[in-house]
Scaffold this active site. Structure first.
Site, PDB file in Angstrom:
ATOM      1  N   CYS A   1       8.645  35.409  43.859  1.00  0.00           N
ATOM      2  CA  CYS A   1       8.290  34.972  42.501  1.00  0.00           C
ATOM      3  C   CYS A   1       9.533  34.653  41.686  1.00  0.00           C
ATOM      4  O   CYS A   1       9.603  33.618  41.017  1.00  0.00           O
ATOM      5  CB  CYS A   1       7.468  36.051  41.813  1.00  0.00           C
ATOM      6  N   HIS A   2      10.529  35.536  41.740  1.00  0.00           N
ATOM      7  CA  HIS A   2      11.717  35.347  40.912  1.00  0.00           C
ATOM      8  C   HIS A   2      13.011  35.526  41.707  1.00  0.00           C
ATOM      9  O   HIS A   2      14.083  35.561  41.120  1.00  0.00           O
ATOM     10  CB  HIS A   2      11.705  36.321  39.721  1.00  0.00           C
ATOM     11  N   GLY A   3      12.886  35.682  43.040  1.00  0.00           N
ATOM     12  CA  GLY A   3      14.068  35.691  43.892  1.00  0.00           C
ATOM     13  C   GLY A   3      14.839  36.985  43.928  1.00  0.00           C
ATOM     14  O   GLY A   3      16.079  36.971  43.959  1.00  0.00           O
TER      15      GLY A   3
ATOM     16  N   PRO B   1      16.962  39.119  39.834  1.00  0.00           N
ATOM     17  CA  PRO B   1      16.824  39.659  38.472  1.00  0.00           C
ATOM     18  C   PRO B   1      16.318  41.095  38.392  1.00  0.00           C
ATOM     19  O   PRO B   1      16.335  41.681  37.305  1.00  0.00           O
ATOM     20  CB  PRO B   1      15.833  38.700  37.824  1.00  0.00           C
TER      21      PRO B   1
END
Length: 268
Positions: free
Chosen positions: A232-234, A247
């Site tokens: 989703c956000h790495g 993140p």
């Protein structure tokens, strides 16, 4: 019939004209004054009352700060006899009642102690019932723990289970993965934590599969570090569940678990 003017003249004449020949029939009555002797006032004192009335029937209250008061006492009232309701030990007004007083004290202490114990047990029952009403129900407690057979998970594989509505990752790590994760410098980690602090047995990794960034579910055996990857956000996690890139601020959560025996794992 007389006219109104004649009537008024007649009345005026009869009210003002008196014959001089009329004489009184009896002589005038002369009312003489009688001398009234005042009744002697008797000052109400204990001395004067003792001369006139028995002191047992009257009570005089006087003083510089109060007005004089006279109170009459009734001596004809029959006082009921309550002796049949009294204890034999206190009927006599001259006998010593120390033994009776001690017995009454002991009885009072006994009643007070019994009442205190009863109140304590009642309060305990109320508190226990109140706390029990707020505890989890039987169906929730049944899902509070999960038992996993470790023999069903082959080495090098990660299996996902559902526990308390969340994904649970159980990873059977190989020897090379264990050596790699233990060699990582703690100072280089975003959330510093050694591998030995995250596992009870080096070959078994138990973590909750929820990304610490926004709550996504990472993919096992993926990412730049061979652990877990959140597409989703790495966010990239290693084989110890520690954040290495992306993140996410924290490592994957390690729940409470234990090993009842060599082949069983209980989480919760």
């Amino acid at each position: 019939m007389l006219k109104p003017t004649n009537v008024s003249l007649y009345l005026k004449a009869t009210s003002q004209v008196v014959s001089n020949n009329i004489k009184p029939l009896h002589p005038n009555v002369v009312i003489t004054k009688k001398l009234v002797t005042p009744t002697p006032q008797l000052s109400l004192t204990s001395f004067t009352l003792s001369k006139t009335l028995p002191l047992g029937n009257v009570r005089v209250i006087s003083g510089p700060a109060v007005s004089t008061q006279v109170r009459w006492a009734h001596t004809d009232i029959n006082v009921p006899d309550w002796s049949q309701y009294r204890r034999d030990s206190v009927k006599s007004s001259v006998a010593k009642s120390s033994e009776s007083e001690d017995s009454r004290k002991n009885f009072t202490y006994l009643i007070a102690g019994a009442g205190t114990v009863t109140a304590a047990y009642a309060a305990k029952a109320v508190v226990t019932q109140f706390v029990s009403s707020m505890s989890a129900s039987a169906d929730v407690l049944a899902l509070a723990k999960i038992e996993i057979k470790l023999a069903e998970i082959p080495e090098g594989k990660s299996v996902t289970f559902k526990w308390r509505g969340k994904p649970l990752f159980i990873r059977h790590r190989a020897a090379d993965e264990i050596a790699t994760e233990q060699a990582v410098p703690v100072s280089s980690l975003r959330d510093p934590q050694h591998d030995n602090d995250r596992v009870q047995r080096p070959e078994w990794l138990v973590v909750i599969g929820v990304c610490t960034h926004l709550g996504c579910v990472p993919i096992a055996n993926a990412g730049d570090f061979g652990g877990y990857y959140c597409p989703c956000h790495g966010s990239h996690y290693d084989a110890s569940g520690r954040i290495r890139k992306g993140p996410a601020p924290l490592n994957l959560e390690v729940p409470f678990y234990e090993f009842p025996d060599e082949t069983t794992l209980v989480v919760g």
